[in-house]
Write a protein that holds these residues in place. Structure first.
Motif, PDB file in Angstrom:
ATOM      1  N   ARG A  51       0.825  -1.209   0.000  1.00  0.00           N
ATOM      2  CA  ARG A  51       0.000   0.000   0.000  1.00  0.00           C
ATOM      3  C   ARG A  51       0.861   1.262   0.000  1.00  0.00           C
ATOM      4  N   ALA A  52       1.949   1.230   0.747  1.00  0.00           N
ATOM      5  CA  ALA A  52       2.840   2.394   0.793  1.00  0.00           C
ATOM      6  C   ALA A  52       3.437   2.680  -0.578  1.00  0.00           C
ATOM      7  N   VAL A  53       3.844   1.629  -1.279  1.00  0.00           N
ATOM      8  CA  VAL A  53       4.419   1.804  -2.618  1.00  0.00           C
ATOM      9  C   VAL A  53       3.356   2.320  -3.590  1.00  0.00           C
ATOM     10  N   ASN A  54       2.172   1.725  -3.551  1.00  0.00           N
ATOM     11  CA  ASN A  54       1.094   2.174  -4.434  1.00  0.00           C
ATOM     12  C   ASN A  54       0.723   3.628  -4.172  1.00  0.00           C
ATOM     13  N   ALA A  55       0.702   4.007  -2.889  1.00  0.00           N
ATOM     14  CA  ALA A  55       0.348   5.384  -2.536  1.00  0.00           C
ATOM     15  C   ALA A  55       1.398   6.362  -3.042  1.00  0.00           C
ATOM     16  N   SER A  61       2.932  11.327 -11.690  1.00  0.00           N
ATOM     17  CA  SER A  61       2.378  10.992 -13.008  1.00  0.00           C
ATOM     18  C   SER A  61       3.378  10.124 -13.765  1.00  0.00           C
ATOM     19  N   ALA A  62       3.465   8.876 -13.346  1.00  0.00           N
ATOM     20  CA  ALA A  62       4.443   7.955 -13.915  1.00  0.00           C
ATOM     21  C   ALA A  62       3.846   6.555 -13.937  1.00  0.00           C
ATOM     22  N   GLN A  63       4.473   5.679 -14.702  1.00  0.00           N
ATOM     23  CA  GLN A  63       3.969   4.310 -14.855  1.00  0.00           C
ATOM     24  C   GLN A  63       4.452   3.417 -13.724  1.00  0.00           C
ATOM     25  N   LEU A  64       3.517   2.733 -13.097  1.00  0.00           N
ATOM     26  CA  LEU A  64       3.825   1.734 -12.068  1.00  0.00           C
ATOM     27  C   LEU A  64       3.463   0.358 -12.579  1.00  0.00           C
ATOM     28  N   ASN A  65       4.414  -0.559 -12.558  1.00  0.00           N
ATOM     29  CA  ASN A  65       4.157  -1.963 -12.874  1.00  0.00           C
ATOM     30  C   ASN A  65       4.398  -2.804 -11.639  1.00  0.00           C
ATOM     31  N   ARG A  66       3.589  -3.824 -11.470  1.00  0.00           N
ATOM     32  CA  ARG A  66       3.726  -4.697 -10.309  1.00  0.00           C
ATOM     33  C   ARG A  66       4.013  -6.120 -10.765  1.00  0.00           C
ATOM     34  N   ILE A  67       5.000  -6.738 -10.115  1.00  0.00           N
ATOM     35  CA  ILE A  67       5.296  -8.150 -10.348  1.00  0.00           C
ATOM     36  C   ILE A  67       5.089  -8.889  -9.028  1.00  0.00           C
ATOM     37  N   GLN A  68       4.219  -9.874  -9.046  1.00  0.00           N
ATOM     38  CA  GLN A  68       4.032 -10.724  -7.871  1.00  0.00           C
ATOM     39  C   GLN A  68       4.973 -11.917  -8.004  1.00  0.00           C
ATOM     40  N   CYS A 100       9.380   0.427 -16.919  1.00  0.00           N
ATOM     41  CA  CYS A 100       8.426   1.343 -16.305  1.00  0.00           C
ATOM     42  C   CYS A 100       9.200   2.341 -15.452  1.00  0.00           C
ATOM     43  N   HIS A 101       8.487   3.252 -14.786  1.00  0.00           N
ATOM     44  CA  HIS A 101       9.134   4.206 -13.890  1.00  0.00           C
ATOM     45  C   HIS A 101       9.282   3.636 -12.477  1.00  0.00           C
ATOM     46  N   PHE A 102       8.203   3.054 -11.986  1.00  0.00           N
ATOM     47  CA  PHE A 102       8.215   2.427 -10.667  1.00  0.00           C
ATOM     48  C   PHE A 102       7.902   0.938 -10.846  1.00  0.00           C
ATOM     49  N   LEU A 103       8.797   0.093 -10.348  1.00  0.00           N
ATOM     50  CA  LEU A 103       8.568  -1.351 -10.404  1.00  0.00           C
ATOM     51  C   LEU A 103       8.335  -1.860  -8.990  1.00  0.00           C
ATOM     52  N   LEU A 104       7.128  -2.313  -8.727  1.00  0.00           N
ATOM     53  CA  LEU A 104       6.809  -2.919  -7.434  1.00  0.00           C
ATOM     54  C   LEU A 104       7.087  -4.411  -7.523  1.00  0.00           C
ATOM     55  N   ALA A 105       8.188  -4.830  -6.915  1.00  0.00           N
ATOM     56  CA  ALA A 105       8.564  -6.250  -6.883  1.00  0.00           C
ATOM     57  C   ALA A 105       8.011  -6.834  -5.587  1.00  0.00           C
ATOM     58  N   ASP A 106       6.777  -7.317  -5.663  1.00  0.00           N
ATOM     59  CA  ASP A 106       6.065  -7.726  -4.462  1.00  0.00           C
ATOM     60  C   ASP A 106       6.512  -9.113  -4.008  1.00  0.00           C
ATOM     61  N   GLU A 107       6.876  -9.204  -2.737  1.00  0.00           N
ATOM     62  CA  GLU A 107       7.364 -10.454  -2.140  1.00  0.00           C
ATOM     63  C   GLU A 107       8.514 -11.032  -2.971  1.00  0.00           C
ATOM     64  N   ILE A 108       9.536 -10.209  -3.161  1.00  0.00           N
ATOM     65  CA  ILE A 108      10.659 -10.575  -4.024  1.00  0.00           C
ATOM     66  C   ILE A 108      11.366 -11.831  -3.530  1.00  0.00           C
ATOM     67  N   LEU A 140      13.800   7.936 -15.038  1.00  0.00           N
ATOM     68  CA  LEU A 140      13.257   7.693 -13.705  1.00  0.00           C
ATOM     69  C   LEU A 140      12.876   6.228 -13.621  1.00  0.00           C
ATOM     70  N   PHE A 141      13.709   5.452 -12.954  1.00  0.00           N
ATOM     71  CA  PHE A 141      13.438   4.017 -12.774  1.00  0.00           C
ATOM     72  C   PHE A 141      13.773   3.650 -11.341  1.00  0.00           C
ATOM     73  N   MET A 142      12.805   3.139 -10.635  1.00  0.00           N
ATOM     74  CA  MET A 142      12.986   2.838  -9.218  1.00  0.00           C
ATOM     75  C   MET A 142      12.336   1.493  -8.893  1.00  0.00           C
ATOM     76  N   VAL A 143      13.114   0.595  -8.324  1.00  0.00           N
ATOM     77  CA  VAL A 143      12.593  -0.687  -7.859  1.00  0.00           C
ATOM     78  C   VAL A 143      12.214  -0.552  -6.393  1.00  0.00           C
ATOM     79  N   LEU A 144      10.960  -0.854  -6.102  1.00  0.00           N
ATOM     80  CA  LEU A 144      10.487  -0.870  -4.723  1.00  0.00           C
ATOM     81  C   LEU A 144      10.071  -2.298  -4.419  1.00  0.00           C
TER      82      LEU A 144
END
Length: 320
Positions: A51-55, A61-68, A100-108, A140-144
């Motif tokens: 939730r913190a990453v999504n928020a 105004s950038a692209q967020l991609n999520r990988i589970q 993407c700009h923000f990559l959410l690597a969920d439960e990496i 702008l590329f950031m892995v969270l």
């Protein structure tokens, strides 16, 4: 105060309204954003890591991609792959979610090491190589990345080489009772999350401009020496304290020195200053070092955490 600093103060405020009781976590995420680094967010399930990453991403105004991440993933599921086109009878590259700009690597840490390692090149060099061809990632590329503690079932410890690529490791703990009570009340209202993230306030250009300003923050020679001394103490703790030498098996790399400098400058900038103080270094020290030092068996037997060791480190290394 510079107008762009106000934008990032508002960013923290808006994210804190959506992720209650995690002000330190939000501050560290914003520091990493303007310091141009990747973040590893660790905590037990249900503590609002995702939730913190999504928020945060929703405010830009950038692209967020999520990988589970799952145990059956392949590296191509992250980077993309060459596919055959019947019409042209040729191979073409199909980009993966890493573009993407923000990559959410969920439960990496739920994926095997070879999949986790697929992120190494993108995190270090902002590019992906597939079939001998390099493909650039956005400026702008950031892995969270989020991870559950490694003692949980079905997880794999991240390789040390990948851990070192993360600028900071952020720990998410339980919120206090007041924050949790407020969370319940806001959830009943059923409007907070939709309204708070309705309109992004920051652009990619604003983030890149802030990064350029952070680069101009002044760091004097004494601060540089303080940063180097802290990192040196992780490698040769016996020079500072016998007790410290018994707690650390392996010290931090030069990436830690660079990360301390970048994060301290980012914090100083957020505070409206154009120079770094020793307090800036101390505040970011735990998040920068906790995943870069290897604790000894003595330390583990004493049930001391990395943060406990860093506390002792800061007690022994003085600013001159």
């Amino acid at each position: 105060m510079h107008p762009s600093i106000c934008l990032f103060e508002e960013l923290q405020l808006r994210v804190n309204q959506q992720v209650l009781g995690q002000e330190t976590v939000v501050e560290q995420l914003v520091i990493a954003l303007i310091a141009n680094g990747h973040v590893l967010i660790q905590g037990l399930p249900g503590l609002a890591k995702t939730r913190a990453v999504n928020a945060l991403a929703a405010e830009v105004s950038a692209q967020l991609n999520r990988i589970q991440f799952t145990p059956d993933m392949l590296p191509a599921d992250i980077t993309g792959s060459e596919i055959y086109n019947n019409q042209t009878q040729s191979l073409s590259f199909k980009p993966g979610p890493v573009f993407c700009h923000f990559l959410l690597a969920d439960e990496i840490n739920r994926a095997p090491a070879k999949v986790q390692s697929a992120l190494l090149e993108s995190m270090a060099e902002s590019q992906v190589s597939v079939a001998g061809v390099s493909h650039s990632l956005p400026e702008l590329f950031m892995v969270l990345a989020t991870q559950n503690p490694v003692e949980q079932e079905g997880t794999y410890p991240l390789p040390e080489a990948q851990m070192d690529r993360f600028l900071m490791q952020v720990l998410v703990d339980y919120p206090d009772k007041n924050a949790e009570k407020k969370m319940l009340q806001l959830l009943r209202a059923a409007t907070n999350s939709r309204l708070a993230a309705a309109t992004p306030k920051l652009t990619v250009d604003a983030v890149l401009a802030a990064r350029a300003e952070v680069e101009q923050v002044y760091v004097n020679d004494n601060i540089d020496q303080y940063i180097v001394d802290i990192v040196d103490a992780t490698r040769f703790p016996q020079k500072f304290s016998t007790e410290l030498a018994e707690l650390i098996d392996l010290g931090a790399s030069p990436r830690a020195t660079i990360a301390l400098d970048k994060c301290a400058r980012a914090r100083a900038w957020l505070a409206g200053r154009d120079f770094v103080t020793p307090e800036d270094v101390k505040v970011v020290c735990h998040a920068v070092l906790r995943h870069r030092i290897v604790l000894s068996f003595t330390c583990i037997n004493l049930k001391l955490t990395s943060d406990d060791v860093i506390d002792k480190l800061l007690e022994n290394v003085t600013f001159v």
